[in-house]
Design a protein around this motif. Structure first.
Motif, PDB file in Angstrom:
ATOM      1  N   LYS A 172       0.856  -1.179   0.000  1.00  0.00           N
ATOM      2  CA  LYS A 172       0.000   0.000   0.000  1.00  0.00           C
ATOM      3  C   LYS A 172       0.896   1.234   0.000  1.00  0.00           C
ATOM      4  O   LYS A 172       1.605   1.506   0.967  1.00  0.00           O
ATOM      5  N   ALA A 173       0.864   1.986  -1.082  1.00  0.00           N
ATOM      6  CA  ALA A 173       1.761   3.119  -1.271  1.00  0.00           C
ATOM      7  C   ALA A 173       1.004   4.437  -1.178  1.00  0.00           C
ATOM      8  O   ALA A 173      -0.095   4.569  -1.734  1.00  0.00           O
ATOM      9  N   ASP A 174       1.600   5.406  -0.491  1.00  0.00           N
ATOM     10  CA  ASP A 174       0.980   6.723  -0.323  1.00  0.00           C
ATOM     11  C   ASP A 174      -0.462   6.602   0.164  1.00  0.00           C
ATOM     12  O   ASP A 174      -1.359   7.292  -0.320  1.00  0.00           O
ATOM     13  N   TYR A 175      -0.674   5.674   1.064  1.00  0.00           N
ATOM     14  CA  TYR A 175      -1.926   5.473   1.809  1.00  0.00           C
ATOM     15  C   TYR A 175      -3.048   4.814   0.991  1.00  0.00           C
ATOM     16  O   TYR A 175      -3.908   4.136   1.551  1.00  0.00           O
ATOM     17  N   ALA A 176      -3.045   4.982  -0.341  1.00  0.00           N
ATOM     18  CA  ALA A 176      -4.208   4.504  -1.095  1.00  0.00           C
ATOM     19  C   ALA A 176      -3.868   3.840  -2.421  1.00  0.00           C
ATOM     20  O   ALA A 176      -4.767   3.357  -3.110  1.00  0.00           O
ATOM     21  N   PHE A 177      -2.577   3.781  -2.778  1.00  0.00           N
ATOM     22  CA  PHE A 177      -2.208   3.299  -4.097  1.00  0.00           C
ATOM     23  C   PHE A 177      -1.374   2.018  -4.015  1.00  0.00           C
ATOM     24  O   PHE A 177      -1.270   1.415  -2.957  1.00  0.00           O
ATOM     25  N   ARG A 178      -0.756   1.609  -5.117  1.00  0.00           N
ATOM     26  CA  ARG A 178      -0.078   0.317  -5.178  1.00  0.00           C
ATOM     27  C   ARG A 178       1.399   0.466  -5.534  1.00  0.00           C
ATOM     28  O   ARG A 178       1.782   1.375  -6.284  1.00  0.00           O
ATOM     29  N   ALA A 179       2.194  -0.440  -5.021  1.00  0.00           N
ATOM     30  CA  ALA A 179       3.600  -0.520  -5.393  1.00  0.00           C
ATOM     31  C   ALA A 179       4.054  -1.965  -5.261  1.00  0.00           C
ATOM     32  O   ALA A 179       3.574  -2.700  -4.406  1.00  0.00           O
ATOM     33  N   ILE A 180       4.965  -2.367  -6.121  1.00  0.00           N
ATOM     34  CA  ILE A 180       5.563  -3.692  -6.034  1.00  0.00           C
ATOM     35  C   ILE A 180       7.071  -3.560  -6.263  1.00  0.00           C
ATOM     36  O   ILE A 180       7.534  -2.595  -6.879  1.00  0.00           O
ATOM     37  N   ALA A 181       7.827  -4.519  -5.762  1.00  0.00           N
ATOM     38  CA  ALA A 181       9.267  -4.549  -5.984  1.00  0.00           C
ATOM     39  C   ALA A 181       9.545  -5.283  -7.289  1.00  0.00           C
ATOM     40  O   ALA A 181       9.052  -6.388  -7.513  1.00  0.00           O
ATOM     41  N   VAL A 182      10.333  -4.644  -8.155  1.00  0.00           N
ATOM     42  CA  VAL A 182      10.653  -5.216  -9.462  1.00  0.00           C
ATOM     43  C   VAL A 182      12.147  -5.497  -9.533  1.00  0.00           C
ATOM     44  O   VAL A 182      12.962  -4.589  -9.355  1.00  0.00           O
TER      45      VAL A 182
END
Length: 214
Positions: A160-170
């Protein structure tokens, strides 16, 4: 993206941070909104159109819909998130805020990284990455249960990135990345529907003939 704003004041100027992270590129304003003049007359905003009292500003600080980064900070509560994100000193929007520490060893960006959008559908998003090192991929789509991320067909964690968005490790190298919506409730409903159809079909096939039907 375009947004029409009735005006800003000193307290809600922090909404600009939200507009930047959401990638709002253009802002429509009326000249009567005197409170906005100090907000938009800066190096971050360029007036590109004006007519009949309407003004359109281009937001040069708006983030792209997706990007690679190697910088993140961890917050422990919504209060701490607000304190960091809405601080006047928070201007590096590519430093994403995570609610849990992923303990990732990320490599610095060298400018050669590539992340290309292959397709974007309501329930499926596909990218291809080409990097020398390990980075975070940020996507300004809503973090929501049911979304599954895969890299080369193998599931990976969505943060959960910036409280409301998505992130994954690439990881480094060339990789196929996908986000797919796989809601458990949808799968259960689909399975129940298949079972129901199968039962109806079996009952129809094995139903004994009624003498009245002969």
């Amino acid at each position: 993206d375009v947004i029409i704003y009735p005006g800003f004041n000193e307290e809600n100027n922090k909404r600009i941070n939200v507009l930047n992270v959401l990638g709002v590129k253009y802002i429509i304003d009326r000249k009567e909104n005197i409170s906005t003049q100090n907000v938009f007359n800066s190096k971050s905003y360029k007036k590109i159109y004006q007519d009949n009292g309407w003004r359109i500003y281009e937001n040069n600080a708006a983030l792209p819909r997706f990007f690679l980064t190697s910088n993140y900070k961890v917050y422990s509560s919504p209060k701490e998130f607000s304190k960091i994100f809405f601080s006047q000193n928070f201007t590096d929007y590519k430093t994403i805020l995570l609610d849990k520490d992923p303990k990732l060893n990320l490599d610095p960006l060298d400018g050669s990284e590539k992340i290309n959008l292959v397709s974007y559908q309501p329930n499926s998003i596909n990218f291809v990455s080409d990097t020398k090192g390990k980075h975070l991929l940020f996507l300004s789509d809503t973090y929501y249960p049911g979304w599954v991320a895969e890299i080369d067909g193998k599931e990976t964690q969505i943060y959960k990135a910036d409280y409301a968005f998505r992130a994954i490790a690439v990881p480094g190298g060339i990789h196929k990345i996908s986000f797919t919506f796989k809601s458990s409730s949808f799968r259960i409903g689909y399975i129940i529907s298949l079972i129901s159809i199968f039962i109806v079909f079996i009952l129809f096939v094995i139903k004994p003939y009624d003498k009245k039907d002969i």
